[in-house]
Design a protein around this motif. Sequence first.
Motif, PDB file in Angstrom:
ATOM      1  N   HIS A 170      -7.665  -0.393 -16.624  1.00  0.00           N
ATOM      2  CA  HIS A 170      -6.894  -0.353 -17.874  1.00  0.00           C
ATOM      3  C   HIS A 170      -5.472  -0.833 -17.574  1.00  0.00           C
ATOM      4  O   HIS A 170      -5.148  -1.097 -16.406  1.00  0.00           O
ATOM      5  CB  HIS A 170      -6.906   1.048 -18.503  1.00  0.00           C
ATOM      6  CG  HIS A 170      -6.536   2.165 -17.553  1.00  0.00           C
ATOM      7  ND1 HIS A 170      -6.521   3.481 -17.926  1.00  0.00           N
ATOM      8  CD2 HIS A 170      -6.168   2.172 -16.244  1.00  0.00           C
ATOM      9  CE1 HIS A 170      -6.159   4.243 -16.902  1.00  0.00           C
ATOM     10  NE2 HIS A 170      -5.946   3.470 -15.872  1.00  0.00           N
ATOM     11  N   ARG A 196     -14.061  -3.598 -15.909  1.00  0.00           N
ATOM     12  CA  ARG A 196     -14.938  -2.450 -15.669  1.00  0.00           C
ATOM     13  C   ARG A 196     -16.332  -2.938 -15.331  1.00  0.00           C
ATOM     14  O   ARG A 196     -16.739  -4.016 -15.780  1.00  0.00           O
ATOM     15  CB  ARG A 196     -14.998  -1.545 -16.899  1.00  0.00           C
ATOM     16  CG  ARG A 196     -13.722  -0.752 -17.059  1.00  0.00           C
ATOM     17  CD  ARG A 196     -13.716   0.174 -18.245  1.00  0.00           C
ATOM     18  NE  ARG A 196     -12.320   0.479 -18.582  1.00  0.00           N
ATOM     19  CZ  ARG A 196     -11.936   1.107 -19.667  1.00  0.00           C
ATOM     20  NH1 ARG A 196     -12.826   1.525 -20.543  1.00  0.00           N
ATOM     21  NH2 ARG A 196     -10.652   1.344 -19.885  1.00  0.00           N
ATOM     22  N   GLU A 212      -0.775  -2.078 -23.905  1.00  0.00           N
ATOM     23  CA  GLU A 212      -0.338  -0.735 -23.593  1.00  0.00           C
ATOM     24  C   GLU A 212       1.082  -0.552 -24.110  1.00  0.00           C
ATOM     25  O   GLU A 212       1.879  -1.495 -24.080  1.00  0.00           O
ATOM     26  CB  GLU A 212      -0.332  -0.623 -22.058  1.00  0.00           C
ATOM     27  CG  GLU A 212      -0.105   0.748 -21.515  1.00  0.00           C
ATOM     28  CD  GLU A 212      -1.407   1.518 -21.398  1.00  0.00           C
ATOM     29  OE1 GLU A 212      -2.487   0.891 -21.496  1.00  0.00           O
ATOM     30  OE2 GLU A 212      -1.349   2.740 -21.240  1.00  0.00           O
TER      31      GLU A 212
HETATM   32  N1  DAH Z   1      -6.073   3.698 -20.782  1.00  0.00           N
HETATM   33  C1  DAH Z   1      -6.961   4.142 -21.821  1.00  0.00           C
HETATM   34  C2  DAH Z   1      -8.266   3.392 -21.731  1.00  0.00           C
HETATM   35  O1  DAH Z   1      -8.333   2.411 -21.107  1.00  0.00           O
HETATM   36  C3  DAH Z   1      -6.357   3.879 -23.176  1.00  0.00           C
HETATM   37  C4  DAH Z   1      -5.171   4.742 -23.421  1.00  0.00           C
HETATM   38  C5  DAH Z   1      -5.310   5.977 -24.030  1.00  0.00           C
HETATM   39  C6  DAH Z   1      -3.927   4.334 -23.024  1.00  0.00           C
HETATM   40  C7  DAH Z   1      -4.251   6.798 -24.258  1.00  0.00           C
HETATM   41  C8  DAH Z   1      -2.819   5.136 -23.237  1.00  0.00           C
HETATM   42  C9  DAH Z   1      -3.005   6.366 -23.859  1.00  0.00           C
HETATM   43  O2  DAH Z   1      -1.593   4.788 -22.898  1.00  0.00           O
HETATM   44  O3  DAH Z   1      -1.936   7.179 -24.093  1.00  0.00           O
HETATM   45  O4  DAH Z   1      -9.225   3.842 -22.324  1.00  0.00           O
END
Ligand code: DAH
Length: 339
Positions: A170, A196, A212
């Motif tokens: 991510h 992934r 992000e």
């Molecule tokens: N990193 C998470 C994903 O890949 C997505 C995510 C959720 C990012 C909540 C964030 C967050 O910054 O606060 O599923």
Amino acid sequence: MEEKLRNIAREAQGELDGVDNLVNLEALRTAYLGRKGRLIYLIRSIGKLPPDKRPRMGKMANRLKVELQSSFDYVKDNLLEREREKKIREEAIDVTLPGISFHRGRRHPITATLDEIIDIFSGLGFKLEKGPEIESEYNNFDALNMSADHPARDMHDTLYLRPGVLLRTHTSPVQIRTMKKQKPPLRMICAGKSFRADTADASHSPMFHQLEGLMVDRNVTLADLKGILTRFVHQFFGEKIKLRFRPSFFPFTEPSAEVDISCVVCNGEGCPLCSQRGWLEILGAGMVDPEVFKEVGYDAERYTGFAFGMGIERIAMLKYGINDIRLFFENDLRFLHQF
Ligand code: DAH
């Protein structure tokens, strides 16, 4: 002598009439007026005449030479003019001919979607940061409070390059990188590829894009998160769209939420796109977990923050009504040309 001079001059004039190009003209000029030319040769021999004949002969020879020279110049000007006209005629452009069409390049729909989203958040004061696709396990998991036994860390889900190093799963590790080099207050976004170990199908791809966001300051609350995301959704999908925050869980945020928008096709009535639910999930978000602040050396007593992450393919699919994520990566021009 006099006779000879006149004859040469007459012959030269005669030949001059038949010249029709500059190369021949130059050859003719050399033959008569060049250093070894016929007329010049004769003029030189005047020196051998008895002294009393020389002045008259000299004068006449000179006159003939000047006349001949100006005849050559005249013919030369004419030929140059003719060549110029010919060139203009040949280079004339027929403006009534049909044009040549050529293919114009265009942005890939994922790039265009990313650019549009980045633009919106830039307008809200978020600065674009960068991070690498090859990440440490520490930035990708540990620092984000994803413990060693977290299921996402399994080899089945994550593409490891070697122990401790992986293709980021991510874009959240960019939060860690940015907070480690900047002090609060902070407003950042970052965008890029994530990976992934998924098998590709209509809604999964082993490589996809995320955007992000992170904001840290004193007194940042869930209301700020809602305000910013509402602003984004209204600008990107339209003012009519409603938002819904559903409680959820992410290790790096507490509380956490998944954010839904009212279905872009049926407006919440229920249709195949939203599986009759009326809502579409678009992102994950939450308030930054104090554990994460501790890891990057931020004072969790003074500062609070929110974070969010969204999948760009999913957002683009919803916006443009695309039903298979694989279309983005097949690079079929019939698909790409529609954007
Ligand atoms: N990193 C998470 C994903 O890949 C997505 C995510 C959720 C990012 C909540 C964030 C967050 O910054 O606060 O599923």
